[in-house]
Design a protein around this motif. Sequence first.
Motif, PDB file in Angstrom:
ATOM      1  N   MET A 141       0.779  -1.218   0.080  1.00  0.00           N
ATOM      2  CA  MET A 141      -0.114   0.114  -0.103  1.00  0.00           C
ATOM      3  C   MET A 141       0.633   1.282  -0.125  1.00  0.00           C
ATOM      4  SD  MET A 141      -3.076   0.985  -0.240  1.00  0.00           S
ATOM      5  CE  MET A 141      -4.309   2.392   0.074  1.00  0.00           C
ATOM      6  N   LYS A 142       1.906   1.295   0.917  1.00  0.00           N
ATOM      7  CA  LYS A 142       2.945   2.407   0.960  1.00  0.00           C
ATOM      8  C   LYS A 142       3.505   2.513  -0.422  1.00  0.00           C
ATOM      9  CE  LYS A 142       3.885   2.264   5.859  1.00  0.00           C
ATOM     10  NZ  LYS A 142       4.862   2.072   6.982  1.00  0.00           N
ATOM     11  N   GLY A 143       3.860   1.444  -1.108  1.00  0.00           N
ATOM     12  CA  GLY A 143       4.465   1.628  -2.253  1.00  0.00           C
ATOM     13  C   GLY A 143       3.607   2.261  -3.361  1.00  0.00           C
ATOM     14  N   LEU A 144       2.425   1.976  -3.390  1.00  0.00           N
ATOM     15  CA  LEU A 144       1.356   2.472  -4.425  1.00  0.00           C
ATOM     16  C   LEU A 144       1.164   3.853  -4.179  1.00  0.00           C
ATOM     17  CD1 LEU A 144      -0.537   1.930  -6.395  1.00  0.00           C
ATOM     18  CD2 LEU A 144      -2.418   1.571  -4.904  1.00  0.00           C
ATOM     19  N   VAL A 145       1.326   4.433  -2.667  1.00  0.00           N
ATOM     20  CA  VAL A 145       1.079   5.620  -2.186  1.00  0.00           C
ATOM     21  C   VAL A 145       2.178   6.462  -3.130  1.00  0.00           C
ATOM     22  CG1 VAL A 145       0.971   7.490  -0.373  1.00  0.00           C
ATOM     23  CG2 VAL A 145      -0.589   5.403  -0.492  1.00  0.00           C
ATOM     24  N   LEU A 146       3.375   5.985  -2.667  1.00  0.00           N
ATOM     25  CA  LEU A 146       4.610   6.658  -3.120  1.00  0.00           C
ATOM     26  C   LEU A 146       4.647   6.823  -4.730  1.00  0.00           C
ATOM     27  CD1 LEU A 146       7.474   7.766  -2.594  1.00  0.00           C
ATOM     28  CD2 LEU A 146       8.420   5.419  -2.628  1.00  0.00           C
ATOM     29  N   THR A 147       4.206   5.713  -5.486  1.00  0.00           N
ATOM     30  CA  THR A 147       4.159   5.877  -6.828  1.00  0.00           C
ATOM     31  C   THR A 147       3.144   6.961  -7.344  1.00  0.00           C
ATOM     32  OG1 THR A 147       4.583   3.233  -7.238  1.00  0.00           O
ATOM     33  CG2 THR A 147       3.553   4.420  -8.874  1.00  0.00           C
ATOM     34  N   VAL A 148       1.885   6.904  -6.724  1.00  0.00           N
ATOM     35  CA  VAL A 148       1.080   8.020  -7.080  1.00  0.00           C
ATOM     36  C   VAL A 148       1.675   9.401  -6.810  1.00  0.00           C
ATOM     37  CG1 VAL A 148      -1.098   9.146  -6.360  1.00  0.00           C
ATOM     38  CG2 VAL A 148      -0.884   6.571  -6.640  1.00  0.00           C
ATOM     39  N   VAL A 149       2.196   9.684  -5.531  1.00  0.00           N
ATOM     40  CA  VAL A 149       2.967  10.879  -5.371  1.00  0.00           C
ATOM     41  C   VAL A 149       3.955  11.355  -6.518  1.00  0.00           C
ATOM     42  CG1 VAL A 149       4.302  12.169  -3.776  1.00  0.00           C
ATOM     43  CG2 VAL A 149       2.554  10.806  -2.628  1.00  0.00           C
ATOM     44  N   LEU A 150       4.869  10.230  -6.791  1.00  0.00           N
ATOM     45  CA  LEU A 150       5.858  10.410  -7.823  1.00  0.00           C
ATOM     46  C   LEU A 150       5.202  10.938  -9.118  1.00  0.00           C
ATOM     47  CD1 LEU A 150       8.369   7.802  -6.957  1.00  0.00           C
ATOM     48  CD2 LEU A 150       8.596  10.136  -6.281  1.00  0.00           C
ATOM     49  N   ILE A 151       4.042  10.426  -9.296  1.00  0.00           N
ATOM     50  CA  ILE A 151       3.247  10.665 -10.685  1.00  0.00           C
ATOM     51  C   ILE A 151       2.897  11.819 -10.768  1.00  0.00           C
ATOM     52  CG2 ILE A 151       1.565   9.850 -12.081  1.00  0.00           C
ATOM     53  CD1 ILE A 151       1.961   6.948 -11.322  1.00  0.00           C
ATOM     54  N   LEU A 152       2.433  12.262  -9.453  1.00  0.00           N
ATOM     55  CA  LEU A 152       1.751  13.647  -9.308  1.00  0.00           C
ATOM     56  C   LEU A 152       2.806  14.733  -9.346  1.00  0.00           C
ATOM     57  CD1 LEU A 152      -0.867  13.179  -6.691  1.00  0.00           C
ATOM     58  CD2 LEU A 152      -1.338  13.707  -9.016  1.00  0.00           C
ATOM     59  N   ILE A 153       3.993  14.496  -8.851  1.00  0.00           N
ATOM     60  CA  ILE A 153       5.148  15.276  -8.790  1.00  0.00           C
ATOM     61  C   ILE A 153       5.698  15.496 -10.261  1.00  0.00           C
ATOM     62  CG2 ILE A 153       7.402  15.928  -8.025  1.00  0.00           C
ATOM     63  CD1 ILE A 153       6.771  14.394  -5.387  1.00  0.00           C
ATOM     64  N   PHE A 154       5.826  14.386 -10.842  1.00  0.00           N
ATOM     65  CA  PHE A 154       6.115  14.451 -12.383  1.00  0.00           C
ATOM     66  C   PHE A 154       5.416  15.318 -13.232  1.00  0.00           C
ATOM     67  CE2 PHE A 154       6.688  12.273 -16.439  1.00  0.00           C
ATOM     68  CZ  PHE A 154       8.050  12.764 -16.733  1.00  0.00           C
ATOM     69  N   THR A 155       3.990  14.993 -13.059  1.00  0.00           N
ATOM     70  CA  THR A 155       3.192  15.460 -13.972  1.00  0.00           C
ATOM     71  C   THR A 155       3.285  17.228 -13.713  1.00  0.00           C
ATOM     72  OG1 THR A 155       1.768  13.494 -13.941  1.00  0.00           O
ATOM     73  CG2 THR A 155       0.625  15.748 -14.578  1.00  0.00           C
ATOM     74  N   GLY A 156       3.111  17.414 -12.385  1.00  0.00           N
ATOM     75  CA  GLY A 156       3.518  18.765 -12.220  1.00  0.00           C
ATOM     76  C   GLY A 156       4.363  19.820 -12.626  1.00  0.00           C
ATOM     77  N   TYR A 157       5.562  18.635 -12.477  1.00  0.00           N
ATOM     78  CA  TYR A 157       6.778  19.402 -13.046  1.00  0.00           C
ATOM     79  C   TYR A 157       6.865  19.511 -14.528  1.00  0.00           C
ATOM     80  CZ  TYR A 157      11.744  19.712 -14.332  1.00  0.00           C
ATOM     81  OH  TYR A 157      12.981  20.346 -14.862  1.00  0.00           O
ATOM     82  N   CYS A 158       6.425  18.451 -15.310  1.00  0.00           N
ATOM     83  CA  CYS A 158       6.185  18.621 -16.841  1.00  0.00           C
ATOM     84  C   CYS A 158       5.151  19.944 -17.240  1.00  0.00           C
ATOM     85  CB  CYS A 158       5.673  17.343 -17.314  1.00  0.00           C
ATOM     86  SG  CYS A 158       6.727  15.910 -17.271  1.00  0.00           S
ATOM     87  N   PHE A 159       4.229  19.796 -16.448  1.00  0.00           N
ATOM     88  CA  PHE A 159       3.199  21.222 -16.552  1.00  0.00           C
ATOM     89  C   PHE A 159       3.944  22.425 -16.454  1.00  0.00           C
ATOM     90  CE2 PHE A 159       0.128  24.183 -15.081  1.00  0.00           C
ATOM     91  CZ  PHE A 159      -0.643  24.371 -16.343  1.00  0.00           C
ATOM     92  N   ALA A 160       4.772  22.567 -15.428  1.00  0.00           N
ATOM     93  CA  ALA A 160       5.293  23.769 -15.317  1.00  0.00           C
ATOM     94  C   ALA A 160       6.435  24.125 -16.238  1.00  0.00           C
ATOM     95  CB  ALA A 160       6.140  23.750 -13.754  1.00  0.00           C
ATOM     96  N   SER A 161       7.293  23.030 -16.613  1.00  0.00           N
ATOM     97  CA  SER A 161       8.101  22.925 -17.762  1.00  0.00           C
ATOM     98  C   SER A 161       7.529  23.818 -18.957  1.00  0.00           C
ATOM     99  CB  SER A 161       8.941  21.906 -17.931  1.00  0.00           C
ATOM    100  OG  SER A 161       9.630  21.260 -16.859  1.00  0.00           O
ATOM    101  N   GLU A 162       6.391  22.893 -19.295  1.00  0.00           N
ATOM    102  CA  GLU A 162       5.517  23.197 -20.613  1.00  0.00           C
ATOM    103  C   GLU A 162       5.202  24.654 -20.659  1.00  0.00           C
ATOM    104  OE1 GLU A 162       4.306  22.841 -24.359  1.00  0.00           O
ATOM    105  OE2 GLU A 162       5.455  21.690 -23.129  1.00  0.00           O
ATOM    106  N   LEU A 163       4.789  25.243 -19.395  1.00  0.00           N
ATOM    107  CA  LEU A 163       4.089  26.604 -19.150  1.00  0.00           C
ATOM    108  C   LEU A 163       5.277  27.536 -19.363  1.00  0.00           C
ATOM    109  CD1 LEU A 163       1.726  28.128 -18.188  1.00  0.00           C
ATOM    110  CD2 LEU A 163       2.563  28.173 -15.869  1.00  0.00           C
TER     111      LEU A 163
END
Length: 221
Positions: free
Chosen positions: A1-23
Amino acid sequence: MKGLVLTVVLILIFTGYCFASELLIQTIEKFATENFGPEATIVSLQIKGQLGPFDEVQLTSYSRSKSFFSFLFKAYREKKFCGYVRVECELAIFAEVLIANRTVRSGEVLGNNDVTFQKVNLLALNVEYCAELDQVVGKIARKMFRQNEPLDARYLMKPPDVKAGQLLTARVTIGPIVATAQVRAMRDAYIGEKISVRNVSSGALIEGLLQEDLTVLVIGG
């Protein structure tokens, strides 16, 4: 369960970073288009510093060294200021310009074989570049151009219409009478310029305006 949460957090961080970079990229692309035209493009880009995700940016300042730019942005998240972002990048407008095929010395007349076209980044140049052969061929270099150096229109001049020592005809109108005399040019000159000439017969030095037919209209005549 902790691994899944960590994966989701990393995906959100990566998505946010990509959006910021594109901006940031979109904002710089808009800056490039507005300042240099639709041909301007981003060659390289590097975001400096660490900052969390943001959804809006405002360009506050920038500095430039030829084609290299340093941008400072204010970053916002949900309309709240969250920090500064610095971006360093290179912008380019690629075009074919004329460069020297060989070392051209000051005073030389350029011919077709002395120049060639080469694609360069116009934003990296500090010259009035030449993109047409008639801007260059037949012109006199007023500085030395090294091989592969872009030619600068500010240092290219057409040959003079009259050269020093050339024999000309001077004319002066006195009432209904037009008098002419053979004279020698004292310096190089262009049509429409004032020129000093010496009367071949008398040795007198006179001034006149060089006409299109290469006669000298004596001033005051």
